[in-house]
Design a protein around this motif. Structure first.
Motif, PDB file in Angstrom:
ATOM      1  N   ALA A   1      13.484  38.225 -36.294  1.00 12.35           N
ATOM      2  CA  ALA A   1      12.510  38.499 -35.234  1.00 12.35           C
ATOM      3  C   ALA A   1      12.391  37.318 -34.280  1.00 12.35           C
ATOM      4  O   ALA A   1      12.330  37.498 -33.054  1.00 12.35           O
ATOM      5  N   VAL A   2      12.344  36.112 -34.820  1.00  8.84           N
ATOM      6  CA  VAL A   2      12.244  34.919 -33.976  1.00  8.84           C
ATOM      7  C   VAL A   2      13.522  34.734 -33.176  1.00  8.84           C
ATOM      8  O   VAL A   2      13.495  34.390 -31.985  1.00  8.84           O
ATOM      9  N   ALA A   3      14.679  34.979 -33.795  1.00  9.08           N
ATOM     10  CA  ALA A   3      15.960  34.799 -33.116  1.00  9.08           C
ATOM     11  C   ALA A   3      16.161  35.819 -31.997  1.00  9.08           C
ATOM     12  O   ALA A   3      16.860  35.540 -31.024  1.00  9.08           O
ATOM     13  N   SER A   4      15.534  36.976 -32.098  1.00  2.54           N
ATOM     14  CA  SER A   4      15.741  38.006 -31.079  1.00  2.54           C
ATOM     15  C   SER A   4      14.817  37.850 -29.880  1.00  2.54           C
ATOM     16  O   SER A   4      15.001  38.531 -28.877  1.00  2.54           O
ATOM     17  N   THR A   5      13.842  36.978 -29.949  1.00  3.56           N
ATOM     18  CA  THR A   5      12.959  36.780 -28.797  1.00  3.56           C
ATOM     19  C   THR A   5      13.701  35.978 -27.726  1.00  3.56           C
ATOM     20  O   THR A   5      14.502  35.089 -28.034  1.00  3.56           O
ATOM     21  N   PRO A   6      13.453  36.286 -26.447  1.00  2.00           N
ATOM     22  CA  PRO A   6      14.146  35.563 -25.370  1.00  2.00           C
ATOM     23  C   PRO A   6      13.741  34.090 -25.346  1.00  2.00           C
ATOM     24  O   PRO A   6      12.578  33.735 -25.507  1.00  2.00           O
ATOM     25  N   GLY A   7      14.714  33.232 -25.179  1.00  2.74           N
ATOM     26  CA  GLY A   7      14.480  31.794 -25.085  1.00  2.74           C
ATOM     27  C   GLY A   7      14.191  31.143 -26.415  1.00  2.74           C
ATOM     28  O   GLY A   7      13.685  30.030 -26.474  1.00  2.74           O
ATOM     29  N   SER A   8      14.513  31.807 -27.505  1.00  3.84           N
ATOM     30  CA  SER A   8      14.229  31.249 -28.829  1.00  3.84           C
ATOM     31  C   SER A   8      15.241  30.166 -29.173  1.00  3.84           C
ATOM     32  O   SER A   8      16.436  30.317 -28.931  1.00  3.84           O
ATOM     33  N   PRO A   9      14.766  29.050 -29.748  1.00  3.50           N
ATOM     34  CA  PRO A   9      15.704  28.001 -30.155  1.00  3.50           C
ATOM     35  C   PRO A   9      16.470  28.352 -31.431  1.00  3.50           C
ATOM     36  O   PRO A   9      17.459  27.714 -31.756  1.00  3.50           O
TER      37      PRO A   9
END
Length: 190
Positions: free
Chosen positions: A40-48
């Motif tokens: 979920a975190v990886a799929s958000t735009p601009g995620s590190p």
């Protein structure tokens, strides 16, 4: 406290919980939760966070999903998970025999092994008994005695009376039915 209510409370207090299957299910759910969070975190735009290895694993499984071995392994994993969930939710068999107590706020118990040895010792103390063994089930106490006597007479009744008397003193919440078997055995000559 009534007999039935006391029995339920004693059985509930002394019933072991199945912590190993519950722990396995908890760890598996925690791993699945962490993997879902990473995705979920990886799929958000601009995620590190980059989940390249997770994407590759998902692509690999998706490419092989129609493979019968993958489907069988998935079905086995689901079945194992359901079995572990079922084992984690249901309590195990009680290891202690709940005993009656004068205090309604206390629960007293004795291990099945200790109760079995105690009843065997009681039967062994009856005159004419050379050896005694006891088995304690859910509803029945089986006592087997060996005697060197040719004519045991009322030995069965005496053993039954002694066991019943001590069972009454022990005061289990669910009193087992006592069954005594007498076996004759010649003493060994040396």
């Amino acid at each position: 406290m009534s007999g039935r209510k006391a029995w339920r409370r004693g059985a509930r207090v002394f019933r072991p919980h199945r912590s190993v299957p519950a722990a396995v299910v908890a760890v598996a759910l925690a791993v699945a939760g962490v993997l879902t969070l990473i995705e979920a975190v990886a799929s958000t735009p601009g995620s590190p966070v980059r989940a390249e290895s997770l994407d590759r694993a998902v692509d690999w499984v998706a490419a092989r999903w129609a493979d019968p071995a993958t489907m069988a392994a998935s079905a086995l994993a689901v079945l194992l998970g359901l079995v572990l969930l079922g084992l984690g939710v249901t309590p195990g068999r009680p290891r202690l025999v709940p005993l009656a107590s004068d205090d309604p706020l206390s629960a007293v118990g004795i291990t099945k092994g200790a109760a079995r040895r105690y009843m065997a010792a009681v039967a062994d103390d009856v005159e004419g008994v050379s050896r005694a063994r006891a088995r304690l089930g859910r509803r029945r106490l089986d006592v087997r005695v060996t005697t060197p006597l040719r004519e045991p007479g009322d030995l069965r009744e005496r053993v039954t009376a002694a066991v019943e008397r001590h069972l009454e003193e022990l005061a289990p919440l669910r009193r087992p039915k006592v069954r005594v078997a007498v076996r004759r055995k010649e003493p060994r000559v040396r």
